[in-house]
Scaffold this active site. Sequence first.
Site, PDB file in Angstrom:
ATOM      1  N   ASP A   1       2.447 -35.911  30.099  1.00 25.64           N
ATOM      2  CA  ASP A   1       3.628 -35.190  30.591  1.00 25.64           C
ATOM      3  C   ASP A   1       4.094 -35.736  31.931  1.00 25.64           C
ATOM      4  O   ASP A   1       5.244 -35.560  32.310  1.00 25.64           O
ATOM      5  CB  ASP A   1       3.307 -33.699  30.701  1.00 25.64           C
ATOM      6  CG  ASP A   1       3.114 -33.105  29.317  1.00 25.64           C
ATOM      7  OD1 ASP A   1       4.096 -32.659  28.729  1.00 25.64           O
ATOM      8  OD2 ASP A   1       1.986 -33.162  28.804  1.00 25.64           O
TER       9      ASP A   1
ATOM     10  N   GLY B   1       7.231 -30.719  24.421  1.00 26.04           N
ATOM     11  CA  GLY B   1       6.837 -32.125  24.429  1.00 26.04           C
ATOM     12  C   GLY B   1       7.714 -32.885  25.414  1.00 26.04           C
ATOM     13  O   GLY B   1       8.942 -32.684  25.453  1.00 26.04           O
TER      14      GLY B   1
ATOM     15  N   ASN C   1      -1.562 -33.892  31.286  1.00 28.80           N
ATOM     16  CA  ASN C   1      -1.312 -33.704  29.859  1.00 28.80           C
ATOM     17  C   ASN C   1      -1.860 -32.337  29.454  1.00 28.80           C
ATOM     18  O   ASN C   1      -2.473 -31.638  30.275  1.00 28.80           O
ATOM     19  CB  ASN C   1      -1.972 -34.833  29.050  1.00 28.80           C
ATOM     20  CG  ASN C   1      -1.438 -34.883  27.622  1.00 28.80           C
ATOM     21  OD1 ASN C   1      -0.225 -34.924  27.423  1.00 28.80           O
ATOM     22  ND2 ASN C   1      -2.321 -34.881  26.633  1.00 28.80           N
TER      23      ASN C   1
HETATM   24  O1  MRU Z   1       3.441 -27.488  26.401  1.00 29.31           O
HETATM   25  P1  MRU Z   1       3.967 -28.568  25.520  1.00 29.31           P
HETATM   26  O2  MRU Z   1       3.781 -28.366  24.069  1.00 29.31           O
HETATM   27  O3  MRU Z   1       5.364 -29.000  25.900  1.00 29.31           O
HETATM   28  O4  MRU Z   1       2.967 -29.735  25.917  1.00 29.31           O
HETATM   29  C1  MRU Z   1       3.307 -30.995  26.143  1.00 29.31           C
HETATM   30  C2  MRU Z   1       2.705 -31.813  25.122  1.00 29.31           C
HETATM   31  O5  MRU Z   1       3.216 -31.884  24.043  1.00 29.31           O
HETATM   32  C3  MRU Z   1       1.452 -32.508  25.385  1.00 29.31           C
HETATM   33  O6  MRU Z   1       0.926 -32.376  26.629  1.00 29.31           O
HETATM   34  C4  MRU Z   1       1.564 -33.919  24.887  1.00 29.31           C
HETATM   35  O7  MRU Z   1       0.293 -34.413  24.706  1.00 29.31           O
HETATM   36  C5  MRU Z   1       2.350 -34.819  25.800  1.00 29.31           C
HETATM   37  S1  MRU Z   1       4.026 -34.604  25.686  1.00 29.31           S
HETATM   38  C6  MRU Z   1       4.473 -35.902  24.689  1.00 29.31           C
END
Ligand code: MRU
Length: 344
Positions: free
Chosen positions: A231, A54, A241
């Site tokens: 992201d 995240g 994202n």
């Molecule tokens: O691959 P991850 O679990 O790190 O993915 C990122 C995310 O959690 C998502 O894209 C999320 O919607 C945005 S990050 C707050």
Amino acid sequence: MRINNKHYRTVWYDATTNVVSMIDQVKLPFAFEIVELKDYKETAEAIRNMTVRGAGAIGATAGFAMAQAFKSFGHSTGDLQIAKDFIEATRPTAVNLFYATNKVFEAGQAGVEKAIDMAQSIADEDAEGCRLIGENGNELIKANSRILTHCNAGWLAFVDYGSALSPVYAAKNAGKEPFVYVDETRPRGQGARLTAFELYHNEVDHRIIADNAAAFYMSKGMVDMVITGADRITANGDVANKIGTLEKAIVAKEFGVPFYVAAPFSTFDFATQSGDMITIEERDAEELLYHEGPDSDNEMRTIRMASPGSQGLNPAFDVTPARYITAFITEKGIIKPSELKSFC
Ligand code: MRU
């Protein structure tokens, strides 16, 4: 955020022992465990293997990893640069990671204590920014709103509160009783595992849906709004994202459902003009072909989901063009993509 009546942040740092602690998100929701990481390499590996994930949580963790390096190496410039490169090589898409390593690296030029203070303030600002995102986003939510979200952009994806889920929690606290459709979010299942875990523990009414069920509910007029996280958001308002977000945004536009992206300013990358310039992480296809979970005896098992012999492709993110986005929910207020220019 409270779990079993105890307040937790997703990640924290003890500068005295130089240990970074975090909730192990690979084990969730089947076990709630804290892992302790004693140097920047262990902390960076936790980012890479998604023990922490995240955008905001990755950023805070990367800042702490950089602080660990300063604490270990003092002013040894070569070692610090190696550490920075090592941390930055873990995951390419979430800009918060680079935001944090750069800020801590620069602050540390004035002394190890300054690096530690900066890492801590990045984590604190993340929590406070997300709290404000909740307050601002709550203004958009009516009583009994039905909200669809993708992936996990809750408190587990940040230091506390979350981005997309922070308005949901604020609405719940205001007595509006929101309902959330939780996209399962293949292949890693951040929706089914993490968002559902958060909403369950906060007593928010929700249902997990298959990723490909969102269009069905939107076409029936059963979704009032979509809120996702981000992201990386580029200067023109394009949003990287979790894979699948683009599809939800296109469907939302088709059926007239407002599509909001909630993110703190640390996720805005004004130095990058548009989404086609963002590096999209390609992850191991094993994540798609296999699934892990507990069997009836609560033993963790990995099972194959796909036809033996076939290979997979696993892009972790996609880019949603700004034209699909109704507005950004930020700590500074609700901002339309066309208004972003004044913040660049
Ligand atoms: O691959 P991850 O679990 O790190 O993915 C990122 C995310 O959690 C998502 O894209 C999320 O919607 C945005 S990050 C707050």
